[in-house]
Design an enzyme around this catalytic site. Structure first.
Site, PDB file in Angstrom:
ATOM      1  N   HIS A  80      -2.925   6.238 -14.343  1.00 25.01           N
ATOM      2  CA  HIS A  80      -2.096   5.985 -15.680  1.00 25.01           C
ATOM      3  C   HIS A  80      -3.345   6.304 -16.826  1.00 25.01           C
ATOM      4  O   HIS A  80      -3.416   5.015 -17.504  1.00 25.01           O
ATOM      5  CB  HIS A  80      -1.832   4.756 -15.660  1.00 25.01           C
ATOM      6  CG  HIS A  80      -0.245   5.103 -15.086  1.00 25.01           C
ATOM      7  ND1 HIS A  80       0.804   4.264 -14.898  1.00 25.01           N
ATOM      8  CD2 HIS A  80       0.247   6.904 -15.579  1.00 25.01           C
ATOM      9  CE1 HIS A  80       2.034   5.072 -14.465  1.00 25.01           C
ATOM     10  NE2 HIS A  80       1.663   6.949 -14.649  1.00 25.01           N
TER      11      HIS A  80
ATOM     12  N   HIS B 125       8.229   2.230 -11.822  1.00 28.13           N
ATOM     13  CA  HIS B 125       6.996   2.559 -11.777  1.00 28.13           C
ATOM     14  C   HIS B 125       7.136   3.970 -10.515  1.00 28.13           C
ATOM     15  O   HIS B 125       7.573   3.466  -9.374  1.00 28.13           O
ATOM     16  CB  HIS B 125       5.957   1.400 -11.816  1.00 28.13           C
ATOM     17  CG  HIS B 125       4.352   1.497 -11.923  1.00 28.13           C
ATOM     18  ND1 HIS B 125       4.199   2.643 -10.783  1.00 28.13           N
ATOM     19  CD2 HIS B 125       3.736   1.333 -12.435  1.00 28.13           C
ATOM     20  CE1 HIS B 125       2.640   2.375 -11.576  1.00 28.13           C
ATOM     21  NE2 HIS B 125       2.807   2.526 -12.376  1.00 28.13           N
TER      22      HIS B 125
ATOM     23  N   GLU C  16       5.110   3.623  -8.546  1.00 30.62           N
ATOM     24  CA  GLU C  16       3.961   3.025  -6.659  1.00 30.62           C
ATOM     25  C   GLU C  16       5.483   2.377  -6.590  1.00 30.62           C
ATOM     26  O   GLU C  16       5.446   2.764  -5.027  1.00 30.62           O
ATOM     27  CB  GLU C  16       3.473   2.227  -7.381  1.00 30.62           C
ATOM     28  CG  GLU C  16       2.754   1.018  -6.028  1.00 30.62           C
ATOM     29  CD  GLU C  16       2.056   0.697  -6.616  1.00 30.62           C
ATOM     30  OE1 GLU C  16       1.179   0.009  -6.781  1.00 30.62           O
ATOM     31  OE2 GLU C  16       2.209  -0.886  -5.446  1.00 30.62           O
TER      32      GLU C  16
ATOM     33  N   SER D 264      -0.493   2.060 -18.126  1.00 27.29           N
ATOM     34  CA  SER D 264      -0.668   1.400 -17.275  1.00 27.29           C
ATOM     35  C   SER D 264      -0.505   0.077 -17.279  1.00 27.29           C
ATOM     36  O   SER D 264      -0.983  -0.638 -17.812  1.00 27.29           O
ATOM     37  CB  SER D 264      -2.917   1.317 -17.246  1.00 27.29           C
ATOM     38  OG  SER D 264      -3.563   0.441 -16.363  1.00 27.29           O
TER      39      SER D 264
ATOM     40  N   ASN E  77      -1.158  -1.869 -14.638  1.00 23.17           N
ATOM     41  CA  ASN E  77      -1.900  -3.694 -14.662  1.00 23.17           C
ATOM     42  C   ASN E  77      -3.367  -3.708 -16.300  1.00 23.17           C
ATOM     43  O   ASN E  77      -3.702  -4.637 -16.254  1.00 23.17           O
ATOM     44  CB  ASN E  77      -3.085  -2.631 -13.067  1.00 23.17           C
ATOM     45  CG  ASN E  77      -4.087  -2.148 -13.753  1.00 23.17           C
ATOM     46  OD1 ASN E  77      -5.191  -2.130 -14.199  1.00 23.17           O
ATOM     47  ND2 ASN E  77      -4.403  -0.436 -13.216  1.00 23.17           N
TER      48      ASN E  77
ATOM     49  N   SER F 142      -7.536   1.689 -14.206  1.00 22.18           N
ATOM     50  CA  SER F 142      -7.550   3.256 -14.367  1.00 22.18           C
ATOM     51  C   SER F 142      -8.603   3.213 -15.564  1.00 22.18           C
ATOM     52  O   SER F 142      -8.714   4.510 -15.991  1.00 22.18           O
ATOM     53  CB  SER F 142      -6.698   3.778 -14.897  1.00 22.18           C
ATOM     54  OG  SER F 142      -5.824   2.944 -15.644  1.00 22.18           O
TER      55      SER F 142
END
Ligand code: SF4
Length: 318
Positions: free
Chosen positions: A46, A135, A137, A230, A232, A275
């Site tokens: 991302h 998401h 993941e 993103s 994170n 990322s």
């Protein structure tokens, strides 16, 4: 006159958080995509800059969950799966349709999270996965269990079935510790008092969250660099905002940096998600140096949080 005014500005110290920038999972995914140069099912990570770089190298970025018959129709025989993972049944469908896939799923997911899911289910646990249900993941991770409950809000917890025995919570690799603990507490308070919990955040994410939290407590302002999509990176910005609600700036490009953000700032922190490529962090430092009307000293944080001696120009190796 102007020259005197410029000289009057005190130096600005810029401190880059330890562990800022790409993690091993992201680096391996980019390398795999560049090695095979096949269409990628979704953004490999991302970060728009990385995705654009790959697109410019002629690597097509396709829709993540598209009809496989469309791929066959378009003559696609090989694809790359992104670092976030891909649902088990869709991987099986790729094989059935004769489409070869190169798997850039992060080893943290493949070798740790999915394995934990299997182990806990074999031990008879009901798994509560705490993470954003939309998401990639989480969409992938939940497919590696039999019947995983995904929750990310109180409302979703309220909808969990009553009376489940032997429950265990795990989490999205990029969630904040605070959010994980808050939801675990709410589940224990309202649903399953004896639920166990295992923090499945990955190490790079833990390190970055700790580093940004440490830095945000003493700098005057902080830039968080990385994609807006993103999770994170967004979580890093949210962590920093706890300490610097008005002086945390999430940017995905040096062009977004504004000179007024540097006014009255003596210590500027820079954090970046897993990322975010190093080149993007360098570009932001370069832009700070261009915009600030005075001396700028660049420093980096050591692994123990200590600020290392010496100045570092934006071109130094971090
Ligand atoms: S953030 Fe963690 S889970 Fe995601 S790619 Fe990096 S190491 Fe893997």
């Amino acid at each position: 006159m102007q020259e005197n005014a410029t000289q009057a500005l005190p130096p600005l110290e810029v401190i880059v958080a330890r562990s800022a920038g790409t993690c091993f999972g992201v680096e391996a995914a980019i390398e795999l995509a560049e090695t095979h140069r096949k269409p990628i099912l979704g953004p490999i990570v991302h970060n728009p800059q990385i995705v654009n770089d790959l697109a410019q190298k002629g690597i097509p970025i396709l829709e993540r969950y598209q009809e496989l018959d469309n791929l066959i129709h378009d003559g696609v025989k090989e694809v790359v799966i992104t670092a976030h993972g891909y649902p088990k049944e869709l991987k099986e469908a790729l094989v059935e349709k004769g489409i070869q896939f190169h798997d850039a799923t992060c080893p943290v997911l493949l070798k740790w999270v999915y394995r934990k899911i299997r182990t806990f289910e074999d031990q008879g646990f009901h798994i509560i996965l705490i993470g954003n249900p939309n998401h990639a993941e989480i969409i992938a991770s939940r497919s590696y269990g039999g019947n995983i409950h995904v929750v990310y809000s109180k409302e979703e917890v309220d909808r969990l079935p009553a009376g489940l025995e032997k429950t265990i919570a795990i989490c999205q690799t990029t969630i904040t510790k605070e959010k994980f603990e808050k939801i675990v507490k709410y589940i224990r308070d309202t649903k399953y008092p004896n639920m166990r919990a295992v923090d499945t955040r990955c190490k790079p994410v833990k390190n970055q969250q700790e580093a940004v939290e440490d830095l945000a407590q003493w700098v005057d302002a902080i830039l968080i660099v990385g994609g807006f999509n993103s999770s994170n990176t967004t979580n890093l910005a949210n962590l920093a905002k706890k300490y610097l609600p008005e002086k945390t700036y999430h940017i995905d490009s040096p062009d977004l940096l504004q000179a007024e953000w540097l006014q009255g700032i003596r210590h500027l922190g820079i954090g970046a998600g897993t990322s975010t490529p190093k080149s993007q962090i360098d570009d932001v430092q370069q832009r700070v140096a261009e915009l600030y009307q005075g001396e700028v000293h660049f420093r980096k944080e050591g692994n123990d949080g200590e600020i290392l001696d010496g100045d570092f120009t934006p071109d130094d190796e971090f």
